[in-house]
Design a protein around this motif. Sequence first.
Motif, PDB file in Angstrom:
ATOM      1  N   GLU A 122       0.836  -1.204   0.000  1.00  0.00           N
ATOM      2  CA  GLU A 122       0.000   0.000   0.000  1.00  0.00           C
ATOM      3  C   GLU A 122       0.868   1.250   0.000  1.00  0.00           C
ATOM      4  OE1 GLU A 122      -3.162   0.173   2.843  1.00  0.00           O
ATOM      5  OE2 GLU A 122      -3.626  -1.970   2.669  1.00  0.00           O
ATOM      6  N   ALA A 123       1.981   1.202   0.719  1.00  0.00           N
ATOM      7  CA  ALA A 123       2.884   2.352   0.751  1.00  0.00           C
ATOM      8  C   ALA A 123       3.425   2.650  -0.642  1.00  0.00           C
ATOM      9  CB  ALA A 123       4.032   2.085   1.721  1.00  0.00           C
ATOM     10  N   TYR A 124       3.706   1.595  -1.400  1.00  0.00           N
ATOM     11  CA  TYR A 124       4.206   1.786  -2.760  1.00  0.00           C
ATOM     12  C   TYR A 124       3.149   2.481  -3.620  1.00  0.00           C
ATOM     13  CZ  TYR A 124       5.605   0.818  -7.525  1.00  0.00           C
ATOM     14  OH  TYR A 124       5.935   0.966  -8.845  1.00  0.00           O
ATOM     15  N   VAL A 125       1.902   2.005  -3.523  1.00  0.00           N
ATOM     16  CA  VAL A 125       0.833   2.598  -4.325  1.00  0.00           C
ATOM     17  C   VAL A 125       0.657   4.072  -3.962  1.00  0.00           C
ATOM     18  CG1 VAL A 125      -1.624   2.516  -4.891  1.00  0.00           C
ATOM     19  CG2 VAL A 125      -0.347   0.383  -4.572  1.00  0.00           C
ATOM     20  N   ASN A 126       0.684   4.367  -2.680  1.00  0.00           N
ATOM     21  CA  ASN A 126       0.461   5.740  -2.225  1.00  0.00           C
ATOM     22  C   ASN A 126       1.604   6.677  -2.617  1.00  0.00           C
ATOM     23  OD1 ASN A 126      -2.013   5.129  -1.014  1.00  0.00           O
ATOM     24  ND2 ASN A 126      -1.025   4.501   0.903  1.00  0.00           N
ATOM     25  N   ASN A 127       2.813   6.175  -2.615  1.00  0.00           N
ATOM     26  CA  ASN A 127       3.972   7.055  -2.779  1.00  0.00           C
ATOM     27  C   ASN A 127       4.700   6.947  -4.109  1.00  0.00           C
ATOM     28  OD1 ASN A 127       3.619   7.945  -0.080  1.00  0.00           O
ATOM     29  ND2 ASN A 127       4.734   6.140   0.664  1.00  0.00           N
ATOM     30  N   ASN A 128       4.577   5.786  -4.798  1.00  0.00           N
ATOM     31  CA  ASN A 128       5.423   5.567  -5.973  1.00  0.00           C
ATOM     32  C   ASN A 128       4.683   5.259  -7.270  1.00  0.00           C
ATOM     33  OD1 ASN A 128       7.940   5.833  -4.555  1.00  0.00           O
ATOM     34  ND2 ASN A 128       7.531   3.820  -3.648  1.00  0.00           N
TER      35      ASN A 128
END
Length: 540
Positions: A122-128
């Motif tokens: 989820e962090a990847y989707v939100n930030n990258n």
Amino acid sequence: MTSQKYRRITILFVVILFSLSVFSAYGASMFTDMVETHWAYEYVEKLVDIGLMDGYEDATFRPNQIVNTADALVYITRLFNFTEEEIEKKRNEYAHVLNRFDLSEERENAIAIALSEDLITEAYVNNNLFSKGELREATKAEISKYFAIALGMEEREEGVYALLYNDTDLIPERTRPYIKFLIDKGILDAKGDETGNFNPNQPVTRAVLAKMLYLSYTQLHENSITPPKANEKEPERVNAGEIIDDKKGLTGIITGKIDKFLIIDHGHRVDSYQLAKDAKIIIGGNERSIYDIEEGMTVRVTVDEGNIIKSLTVDKDLDIFTGTISKINFGSFTSSIFVTSAEGVTKAFNILDNTHIRLNGRTAYLFSIKEGDWVKVEVFDNIALTVIGESRDGKVEGIIKDINLDENIISVEREDGSVHEYLAGKGLIINRNFNGVSLEDLRRGDRVVLSIANEELESIEAESVPGTDEGYIKEVFISRTPKLTILNHKEEIKDYHVSSKVLIKKDGEIRTIYDLRLEDYVKLNLESDEIMIIEVENKK
């Protein structure tokens, strides 16, 4: 990107469009921007057939277009083959992430699957996922991770992963286990590109993605491309270098060398081995040292525990086997071909990444070869080092080198310089410069595309090639098809046909062939080996 239903409609439209269109001189293609000779054509064709990739509404595939991460995930997550109900469940589970972005339904489905299968976080989707408001371009290192996980790689093992690429330092250490996993599976080349690089940060094109996707699909669906027919036994797997007992004997090709470490591809996988201090090295029947070992050598090795090589032999004598392809076996670790000779003897040979394949005079891939094609195989043990084939059906491009009207045979030089003879049978359709002609109207030097069906020439599309030459007349042959022989400025004796429409200029006047004399110096305008214009010059 389109929905599954719309994609089927699009593909059907493309098929209908091409069936109604006129074939080009180089043959029909699935997409308007991909000729059959494109290096990725076979991968794309297979993927479209099985529904893993699709084209665009304008009948293009756009092989050189950069793929963004979301679209890369759309294609890669199709490998999981989830049902619509399963996908809907995953969408609901990750709705709190998906609702933050304006994405198509297909991209949302892919991201939901990727999140559930731990391809991304989820962090990847939100930030990258986005960069400067646009979907970020997918890189080679990034999609290597996605493919590795999709193929079943679970946890990264601790340790040092030795990669042979010149730019290994640019590959993040956390990504190296995924790349090594794909090398072992045959998805990635252990040697890199032509410069020896992996290019981890290089944006991925649709063509590159297609190759990795198809190779990954074959890993997950072994032998699904050529299932055995009813009442037909599955062919036995042929393994080059089956490992047995404590001391292991194997055959393979050296794909890398670092000090006393060798990288050997022996069909099952690519693995690293260390030469023992007292290892016996025989090359061409003579005892040699480690310094004489080179990449590309085909070797027999005896291996001890810990992948320690006790002996290594390079036998430079290769066996030759010819016949027709009776079976092609696409395997997870290695593929193989079954070849039946004219005497009815069938042998199986392993195909490695290093196997050189040529079909109809040009570089090809295993997917290009079909059952019934004739092949000559250079063999070391049961490994095919070189496969040279001639299609039973298909198209051949080249230049006419000779025409034998007595036996109705034309000799054609292909892309790799090889010359092959083709028999012109009855009912052959021949066009030259878009006009219907007979075999005797063809000329040496014509560029041709041959259509072959059931090993017989079906049609010839020929195009004359403009050229020039000059020199002294050595012979004038006057007949229904006159010829002229000259000694040209390169000191070569050249024979040319004289066109029935030839324009001859001599002493500032229009002349006939009867006005030409031996030792006249002439400048010739040519169409292949046919003279269209002759200009006689005064040379003392």
